[in-house]
Scaffold this active site. Structure first.
Site, PDB file in Angstrom:
ATOM      1  N   SER A 117     -47.658  72.327 -30.915  1.00 50.11           N
ATOM      2  CA  SER A 117     -47.129  71.891 -32.214  1.00 50.11           C
ATOM      3  C   SER A 117     -46.641  70.461 -32.159  1.00 50.11           C
ATOM      4  O   SER A 117     -46.209  69.982 -31.114  1.00 50.11           O
ATOM      5  CB  SER A 117     -45.960  72.801 -32.610  1.00 50.11           C
ATOM      6  OG  SER A 117     -45.224  72.240 -33.672  1.00 50.11           O
ATOM      7  N   TYR A 141     -37.654  76.034 -30.447  1.00 52.73           N
ATOM      8  CA  TYR A 141     -39.073  76.302 -30.757  1.00 52.73           C
ATOM      9  C   TYR A 141     -39.950  75.197 -30.157  1.00 52.73           C
ATOM     10  O   TYR A 141     -40.901  75.469 -29.427  1.00 52.73           O
ATOM     11  CB  TYR A 141     -39.293  76.374 -32.264  1.00 52.73           C
ATOM     12  CG  TYR A 141     -40.756  76.283 -32.625  1.00 52.73           C
ATOM     13  CD1 TYR A 141     -41.296  75.093 -33.114  1.00 52.73           C
ATOM     14  CD2 TYR A 141     -41.604  77.355 -32.424  1.00 52.73           C
ATOM     15  CE1 TYR A 141     -42.643  74.993 -33.399  1.00 52.73           C
ATOM     16  CE2 TYR A 141     -42.955  77.272 -32.714  1.00 52.73           C
ATOM     17  CZ  TYR A 141     -43.472  76.074 -33.198  1.00 52.73           C
ATOM     18  OH  TYR A 141     -44.819  75.980 -33.474  1.00 52.73           O
ATOM     19  N   LYS A 145     -42.821  75.234 -26.960  1.00 53.24           N
ATOM     20  CA  LYS A 145     -44.208  74.750 -27.075  1.00 53.24           C
ATOM     21  C   LYS A 145     -44.507  73.718 -25.993  1.00 53.24           C
ATOM     22  O   LYS A 145     -45.584  73.700 -25.384  1.00 53.24           O
ATOM     23  CB  LYS A 145     -44.454  74.174 -28.475  1.00 53.24           C
ATOM     24  CG  LYS A 145     -44.574  75.243 -29.543  1.00 53.24           C
ATOM     25  CD  LYS A 145     -45.742  76.188 -29.240  1.00 53.24           C
ATOM     26  CE  LYS A 145     -45.900  77.282 -30.263  1.00 53.24           C
ATOM     27  NZ  LYS A 145     -47.034  78.191 -29.943  1.00 53.24           N
TER      28      LYS A 145
HETATM   29  C1  WQD Z   1     -41.657  69.563 -44.383  1.00 53.78           C
HETATM   30  C2  WQD Z   1     -40.740  68.544 -45.051  1.00 53.78           C
HETATM   31  C3  WQD Z   1     -38.417  69.158 -45.066  1.00 53.78           C
HETATM   32  C4  WQD Z   1     -38.768  72.486 -47.899  1.00 53.78           C
HETATM   33  C5  WQD Z   1     -42.366  72.611 -39.419  1.00 53.78           C
HETATM   34  C6  WQD Z   1     -42.180  72.863 -37.962  1.00 53.78           C
HETATM   35  C7  WQD Z   1     -43.374  72.393 -37.206  1.00 53.78           C
HETATM   36  C8  WQD Z   1     -44.597  73.020 -37.766  1.00 53.78           C
HETATM   37  C9  WQD Z   1     -44.704  72.664 -39.261  1.00 53.78           C
HETATM   38  C10 WQD Z   1     -45.099  74.982 -36.498  1.00 53.78           C
HETATM   39  C11 WQD Z   1     -39.432  68.345 -44.290  1.00 53.78           C
HETATM   40  C12 WQD Z   1     -38.960  69.055 -46.479  1.00 53.78           C
HETATM   41  C13 WQD Z   1     -39.036  71.443 -47.026  1.00 53.78           C
HETATM   42  C14 WQD Z   1     -38.051  72.239 -49.100  1.00 53.78           C
HETATM   43  C15 WQD Z   1     -37.919  69.927 -48.522  1.00 53.78           C
HETATM   44  N1  WQD Z   1     -44.588  74.412 -37.574  1.00 53.78           N
HETATM   45  N2  WQD Z   1     -38.614  70.187 -47.342  1.00 53.78           N
HETATM   46  N3  WQD Z   1     -37.652  70.962 -49.371  1.00 53.78           N
HETATM   47  O1  WQD Z   1     -40.222  70.876 -40.736  1.00 53.78           O
HETATM   48  O2  WQD Z   1     -42.171  69.241 -41.080  1.00 53.78           O
HETATM   49  O3  WQD Z   1     -42.457  71.245 -39.650  1.00 53.78           O
HETATM   50  O4  WQD Z   1     -43.545  73.200 -39.874  1.00 53.78           O
HETATM   51  O5  WQD Z   1     -45.641  74.461 -35.579  1.00 53.78           O
HETATM   52  O6  WQD Z   1     -43.211  72.781 -35.869  1.00 53.78           O
HETATM   53  O7  WQD Z   1     -41.091  72.098 -37.533  1.00 53.78           O
HETATM   54  O8  WQD Z   1     -42.268  71.506 -42.095  1.00 53.78           O
HETATM   55  O9  WQD Z   1     -42.615  72.465 -44.325  1.00 53.78           O
HETATM   56  O10 WQD Z   1     -40.438  72.959 -43.105  1.00 53.78           O
HETATM   57  O11 WQD Z   1     -40.844  70.700 -44.060  1.00 53.78           O
HETATM   58  O12 WQD Z   1     -37.547  68.774 -48.781  1.00 53.78           O
HETATM   59  O13 WQD Z   1     -37.788  73.156 -49.947  1.00 53.78           O
HETATM   60  O14 WQD Z   1     -40.356  69.055 -46.336  1.00 53.78           O
HETATM   61  O15 WQD Z   1     -37.118  68.599 -45.011  1.00 53.78           O
HETATM   62  O16 WQD Z   1     -39.080  66.978 -44.368  1.00 53.78           O
HETATM   63  P1  WQD Z   1     -41.679  70.628 -40.895  1.00 53.78           P
HETATM   64  P2  WQD Z   1     -41.527  72.002 -43.426  1.00 53.78           P
END
Ligand code: WQD
Length: 326
Positions: A117, A141, A145
């Site tokens: 990841s 997490y 990985k």
């Molecule tokens: C994306 C952006 C939030 C929801 C995660 C894991 C990573 C991978 C992908 C597995 C961030 C913002 C989110 C909301 C928001 N998973 N957000 N409002 O955190 O980039 O990555 O998923 O491998 O390991 O860490 O993905 O979709 O949670 O968030 O503003 O209601 O959207 O702050 O900047 P992330 P995400």
């Protein structure tokens, strides 16, 4: 070649199984169904229900199906949950991998593809993240990985196992509505949830050092991701003793605000977002350099943001017909 695909009944796993079988590879799914759905496993593909922590069961599956390659996707993946329950994550994601690798090496399986990841990078302070960017995971997490990559690499060096660690960026979309992600923990489904509750979507902080102040991410369609697994599997088969580490992203950053605007347009809800405080641990920008996978495997992403949002929305409405706007 017969590929054992752990986690093959999950959202990403089901797409990998579909791509591998459509490419003419034989597949067997190994999944404990803790999150996976048996109905995602296509007719004709055997399903072995089990945990990768059950070494004997894994060994039996490898022998019975004469497995020559493994794609290991089975893992826990909730960043927030991993902070609260690190020992659970280390057990499932690291010990589960170790037990699997013991069975794989005992059975002299030739190739091993590991689902890693972008979380291994933590807070990369670069415009484009390459595979040489220092890894400093911010969550248990992400640590599991990175530790998994070390286990895979060390096993490859010790035994000659052909290995690849694939670092997924932000996966979205679906090949078909019934294969969509049923989890509601990432941006796109969380925005769908707010819109269909007639509530404003939330932006977790708009004071980041980015063009519009909101976080920038590299979104990759799950169908492209699955195709990258087929290309990787074939590359390992073709060159025994390989040791690949590859980013899987599009190399294009999209901000949270842009994504929400696009989601509003695709769903027809048009509900302005509200800005809330930052989510701890969020990097301002995580965007892949996808040069190495293109060079090594000739793989390129084919789907764009519109495809991801549209197919994800079709999956959402498939389960919630009342959500569709006329
Ligand atoms: C994306 C952006 C939030 C929801 C995660 C894991 C990573 C991978 C992908 C597995 C961030 C913002 C989110 C909301 C928001 N998973 N957000 N409002 O955190 O980039 O990555 O998923 O491998 O390991 O860490 O993905 O979709 O949670 O968030 O503003 O209601 O959207 O702050 O900047 P992330 P995400």
């Amino acid at each position: 070649m017969t590929w054992l695909i752990t986690g093959g009944a999950g959202y990403i796993g089901a797409h990998v199984v579909r791509a591998m079988t459509e490419a003419g590879e034989r597949a067997v799914v190994y999944d404990d169904l803790s999150a996976g759905l048996a109905e995602r496993v296509p007719d004709g593909v055997p399903l072995v229900v089990g945990s990768t922590l059950d070494g004997e069961r894994v060994a039996r599956a490898l022998a019975e199906h004469e497995v020559t390659g493994v794609v290991h996707l089975a893992a826990l993946k909730q960043v927030g949950e991993s902070v609260d329950r690190p020992l659970l994550y280390y057990r499932q994601n690291v010990e589960g991998l170790r037990v699997l690798l013991e069975a794989v090496t005992a059975a002299e399986v030739a190739s091993f593809v590991f689902s890693s990841s972008a979380a291994v990078y933590g807070l990369p302070d670069v415009d484009l993240v390459t595979e040489e960017t220092p890894c400093a995971p911010m969550s248990p997490y992400g640590e599991t990985k990175l530790a998994g990559e070390w286990l895979v690499r060390a096993t490859g060096r010790a035994t000659g196992l052909s290995t690849a660690s694939l670092r997924y960026f932000n996966v979205a979309g679906a090949a078909a509505p019934e294969l969509a992600d049923t989890g509601v923990s990432n941006l796109i489904p969380l925005v769908f949830e707010k819109l269909t509750e007639n509530a404003p979507p939330r932006i977790f902080g708009d004071d980041y050092p980015t063009p519009d102040g909101t976080c920038v991410r590299d979104y990759i369609h799950v169908v492209d991701l699955a195709e990258a697994h087929v290309a990787t599997a074939r590359a390992l088969q073709a060159s025994p003793g390989s040791a690949l580490t590859l980013n899987i992203g599009r190399g294009e950053g999209v901000s949270v605000r842009e994504m929400i605007d696009r989601i509003n347009a695709v769903t027809g809800y048009h509900r302005p977002p509200t800005v809330t405080r930052r989510r701890p641990g969020d990097p301002a920008r995580v965007v892949a350099s996808a040069t190495r996978i293109a060079t090594e495997l000739g793989w390129h992403a084919k789907h764009d943001i519109e495809d991801m949002i549209t197919s994800a929305w079709e999956g959402w409405v498939h389960l919630r017909p009342e959500a569709a706007r006329s």
